[in-house]
Design a protein around this motif. Structure first.
Motif, PDB file in Angstrom:
ATOM      1  N   ALA A 199       0.845  -1.195   0.000  1.00 25.51           N
ATOM      2  CA  ALA A 199       0.000   0.000   0.000  1.00 25.51           C
ATOM      3  C   ALA A 199       0.882   1.246   0.000  1.00 25.51           C
ATOM      4  O   ALA A 199       1.996   1.238   0.505  1.00 25.51           O
ATOM      5  N   GLN A 200       0.330   2.293  -0.563  1.00 24.13           N
ATOM      6  CA  GLN A 200       1.092   3.524  -0.628  1.00 24.13           C
ATOM      7  C   GLN A 200       1.059   4.249   0.704  1.00 24.13           C
ATOM      8  O   GLN A 200       0.157   4.058   1.510  1.00 24.13           O
ATOM      9  N   SER A 201       2.064   5.100   0.948  1.00 29.65           N
ATOM     10  CA  SER A 201       2.090   5.942   2.137  1.00 29.65           C
ATOM     11  C   SER A 201       2.678   7.289   1.765  1.00 29.65           C
ATOM     12  O   SER A 201       3.343   7.433   0.740  1.00 29.65           O
ATOM     13  N   VAL A 202       2.410   8.272   2.594  1.00 33.17           N
ATOM     14  CA  VAL A 202       2.833   9.646   2.328  1.00 33.17           C
ATOM     15  C   VAL A 202       3.496  10.215   3.565  1.00 33.17           C
ATOM     16  O   VAL A 202       2.976  10.051   4.670  1.00 33.17           O
ATOM     17  N   SER A 203       4.606  10.912   3.385  1.00 33.60           N
ATOM     18  CA  SER A 203       5.291  11.562   4.499  1.00 33.60           C
ATOM     19  C   SER A 203       5.389  13.052   4.237  1.00 33.60           C
ATOM     20  O   SER A 203       5.851  13.468   3.172  1.00 33.60           O
ATOM     21  N   GLN A 204       4.964  13.814   5.204  1.00 32.85           N
ATOM     22  CA  GLN A 204       5.154  15.252   5.167  1.00 32.85           C
ATOM     23  C   GLN A 204       6.056  15.596   6.344  1.00 32.85           C
ATOM     24  O   GLN A 204       5.673  15.421   7.487  1.00 32.85           O
ATOM     25  N   HIS A 205       7.256  16.053   6.046  1.00 36.16           N
ATOM     26  CA  HIS A 205       8.261  16.165   7.086  1.00 36.16           C
ATOM     27  C   HIS A 205       8.120  17.423   7.928  1.00 36.16           C
ATOM     28  O   HIS A 205       8.540  17.460   9.068  1.00 36.16           O
ATOM     29  N   ASN A 206       7.567  18.465   7.328  1.00 31.21           N
ATOM     30  CA  ASN A 206       7.383  19.715   8.058  1.00 31.21           C
ATOM     31  C   ASN A 206       5.988  19.726   8.657  1.00 31.21           C
ATOM     32  O   ASN A 206       5.005  19.788   7.932  1.00 31.21           O
ATOM     33  N   HIS A 207       5.892  19.628   9.985  1.00 27.96           N
ATOM     34  CA  HIS A 207       4.569  19.606  10.598  1.00 27.96           C
ATOM     35  C   HIS A 207       4.055  21.009  10.894  1.00 27.96           C
ATOM     36  O   HIS A 207       2.847  21.249  10.851  1.00 27.96           O
ATOM     37  N   HIS A 208       5.001  21.906  11.209  1.00 26.97           N
ATOM     38  CA  HIS A 208       4.628  23.286  11.501  1.00 26.97           C
ATOM     39  C   HIS A 208       5.635  24.200  10.824  1.00 26.97           C
ATOM     40  O   HIS A 208       6.840  24.020  10.995  1.00 26.97           O
ATOM     41  N   VAL A 209       5.137  25.169  10.083  1.00 23.64           N
ATOM     42  CA  VAL A 209       5.983  26.141   9.413  1.00 23.64           C
ATOM     43  C   VAL A 209       5.447  27.531   9.719  1.00 23.64           C
ATOM     44  O   VAL A 209       4.244  27.774   9.600  1.00 23.64           O
ATOM     45  N   ILE A 210       6.354  28.409  10.106  1.00 25.55           N
ATOM     46  CA  ILE A 210       5.977  29.805  10.401  1.00 25.55           C
ATOM     47  C   ILE A 210       6.821  30.705   9.509  1.00 25.55           C
ATOM     48  O   ILE A 210       8.056  30.606   9.516  1.00 25.55           O
ATOM     49  N   LEU A 211       6.160  31.566   8.748  1.00 21.91           N
ATOM     50  CA  LEU A 211       6.843  32.465   7.835  1.00 21.91           C
ATOM     51  C   LEU A 211       6.299  33.872   7.963  1.00 21.91           C
ATOM     52  O   LEU A 211       5.192  34.072   8.468  1.00 21.91           O
ATOM     53  N   SER A 212       7.072  34.810   7.501  1.00 22.32           N
ATOM     54  CA  SER A 212       6.603  36.188   7.373  1.00 22.32           C
ATOM     55  C   SER A 212       6.102  36.397   5.950  1.00 22.32           C
ATOM     56  O   SER A 212       6.534  35.691   5.021  1.00 22.32           O
ATOM     57  N   GLU A 213       5.194  37.333   5.789  1.00 22.40           N
ATOM     58  CA  GLU A 213       4.693  37.644   4.452  1.00 22.40           C
ATOM     59  C   GLU A 213       5.855  37.946   3.512  1.00 22.40           C
ATOM     60  O   GLU A 213       6.851  38.551   3.912  1.00 22.40           O
ATOM     61  N   ALA A 214       5.700  37.515   2.264  1.00 21.84           N
ATOM     62  CA  ALA A 214       6.669  37.706   1.178  1.00 21.84           C
ATOM     63  C   ALA A 214       7.790  36.675   1.204  1.00 21.84           C
ATOM     64  O   ALA A 214       8.594  36.617   0.257  1.00 21.84           O
ATOM     65  N   ALA A 215       7.854  35.852   2.247  1.00 21.36           N
ATOM     66  CA  ALA A 215       8.867  34.787   2.263  1.00 21.36           C
ATOM     67  C   ALA A 215       8.478  33.704   1.271  1.00 21.36           C
ATOM     68  O   ALA A 215       7.309  33.562   0.895  1.00 21.36           O
ATOM     69  N   SER A 216       9.471  32.938   0.854  1.00 18.72           N
ATOM     70  CA  SER A 216       9.197  31.826  -0.047  1.00 18.72           C
ATOM     71  C   SER A 216       8.847  30.581   0.762  1.00 18.72           C
ATOM     72  O   SER A 216       9.287  30.403   1.894  1.00 18.72           O
ATOM     73  N   LEU A 217       8.043  29.731   0.148  1.00 12.80           N
ATOM     74  CA  LEU A 217       7.537  28.549   0.822  1.00 12.80           C
ATOM     75  C   LEU A 217       7.910  27.300   0.039  1.00 12.80           C
ATOM     76  O   LEU A 217       7.799  27.271  -1.191  1.00 12.80           O
ATOM     77  N   GLU A 218       8.344  26.265   0.750  1.00 13.01           N
ATOM     78  CA  GLU A 218       8.447  24.944   0.154  1.00 13.01           C
ATOM     79  C   GLU A 218       8.071  23.921   1.221  1.00 13.01           C
ATOM     80  O   GLU A 218       8.694  23.865   2.277  1.00 13.01           O
ATOM     81  N   LEU A 219       7.054  23.141   0.935  1.00 13.45           N
ATOM     82  CA  LEU A 219       6.596  22.087   1.833  1.00 13.45           C
ATOM     83  C   LEU A 219       6.925  20.743   1.202  1.00 13.45           C
ATOM     84  O   LEU A 219       6.589  20.493   0.047  1.00 13.45           O
ATOM     85  N   GLY A 220       7.554  19.896   1.994  1.00 16.04           N
ATOM     86  CA  GLY A 220       7.990  18.606   1.475  1.00 16.04           C
ATOM     87  C   GLY A 220       6.919  17.536   1.516  1.00 16.04           C
ATOM     88  O   GLY A 220       6.085  17.505   2.425  1.00 16.04           O
ATOM     89  N   CYS A 221       6.931  16.680   0.509  1.00 10.47           N
ATOM     90  CA  CYS A 221       6.028  15.534   0.450  1.00 10.47           C
ATOM     91  C   CYS A 221       6.762  14.391  -0.249  1.00 10.47           C
ATOM     92  O   CYS A 221       7.217  14.566  -1.384  1.00 10.47           O
ATOM     93  N   ASN A 222       6.865  13.281   0.421  1.00 10.66           N
ATOM     94  CA  ASN A 222       7.432  12.082  -0.175  1.00 10.66           C
ATOM     95  C   ASN A 222       6.441  10.936  -0.051  1.00 10.66           C
ATOM     96  O   ASN A 222       5.716  10.844   0.942  1.00 10.66           O
ATOM     97  N   TYR A 223       6.447  10.063  -1.036  1.00  7.05           N
ATOM     98  CA  TYR A 223       5.502   8.941  -1.004  1.00  7.05           C
ATOM     99  C   TYR A 223       6.282   7.652  -1.240  1.00  7.05           C
ATOM    100  O   TYR A 223       7.402   7.657  -1.747  1.00  7.05           O
ATOM    101  N   SER A 224       5.650   6.576  -0.863  1.00  2.00           N
ATOM    102  CA  SER A 224       6.252   5.275  -1.125  1.00  2.00           C
ATOM    103  C   SER A 224       5.248   4.428  -1.892  1.00  2.00           C
ATOM    104  O   SER A 224       4.178   4.120  -1.388  1.00  2.00           O
ATOM    105  N   TYR A 225       5.593   4.150  -3.144  1.00  2.00           N
ATOM    106  CA  TYR A 225       4.827   3.244  -3.999  1.00  2.00           C
ATOM    107  C   TYR A 225       5.609   3.080  -5.281  1.00  2.00           C
ATOM    108  O   TYR A 225       6.071   4.074  -5.839  1.00  2.00           O
TER     109      TYR A 225
END
Lengths: 114, 114
Positions: B1-27
């Motif tokens: 079965a497939q699974s998904v990992s999101q490594h960043n559980h909480h992210v705090i940024l200021s306006e205008a900052a750049s964002l990247e949220l990680g997602c990895n899957y296994s399948y």
């Protein structure tokens, strides 16, 4: 265009009781999926209904059961409630065969078990 | 079965900052990939999805995600975040085709300070 509606929005039960949650899918949709979302977790798949039958089921005990009616609306029943059943229960609808993969979610029913 | 990992559980940024949220899957097979967003007090809604073709997909509100097959990743990006991007973000994966059910990650809570 009515989206997915769920009722009730909040409810409190005690251990051992039974609960029924209701869902009306988005207009034109024929498939209903139920998810459990515990605090701080992602939605966990419970089961999916299509053509009034349970088509797929996740890793949930038989205490969790459901039904789909001819108008495509659905119910989720949970028997013998445990404290661990406290969660947000999400209903999601989709159109079988569209293969868009997109689920349309309701706002959920928040169940608290005391 | 497939699974998904999101490594960043909480992210705090200021306006205008750049964002990247990680997602990895296994399948090991062909998958469809999704990012859903849940704004405060609202239902889960689709942000963007990847089925095939160009691995860089663009979604609503300036979000984009890149599918890197060799890394089993589908990271979400936005060059400049706004206060209104404050929300929970969920990555989901499903086996391509048919009526397969999406599996969700546990989510990332993003707070953007004005």
């Amino acid at each position: 265009d009515a989206g997915v509606t769920q009722s009730p929005t909040h409810l409190i039960k005690t251990r051992g009781q039974q609960v029924t949650l209701r869902c009306s899918p988005k207009s034109g949709h024929d498939t209903v999926s139920w998810y459990q979302q515990a605090l701080g977790q992602g939605p966990q798949f419970i089961f999916q209904y299509y053509e009034e039958e349970e088509r797929q089921r996740g890793n949930f005990p038989d205490r969790f059961s459901g039904h789909q009616f001819p108008n495509y609306s659905s119910e989720l029943n949970v028997n013998a409630l445990l404290l661990g059943d406290s969660a947000l229960y999400l209903c999601a609808s989709s159109l079988d065969g569209a293969n868009t993969g997109e689920l349309f979610f309701g706002e959920g029913s928040r169940l608290t078990v005391l | 079965a497939q699974s998904v990992s999101q490594h960043n559980h909480h992210v705090i940024l200021s306006e205008a900052a750049s964002l990247e949220l990680g997602c990895n899957y296994s399948y090991g097979g062909t998958v469809n990939l999704f990012w859903y967003v849940q704004y405060p007090g609202q239902h889960l809604q689709l942000l963007l999805k990847y089925f095939s073709g160009d691995p860089l997909v663009k979604g609503i509100k300036g979000f984009e995600a890149e599918f890197i097959k060799s890394k089993f990743s589908f990271n979400l990006r936005k060059p400049s975040v706004q206060w209104s991007d404050t929300a929970e973000y969920f990555c989901a994966v499903r086996v391509s085709g048919g009526s397969y059910i999406p599996t969700f990650g546990r989510g990332t809570s993003l707070i953007v300070h004005p």
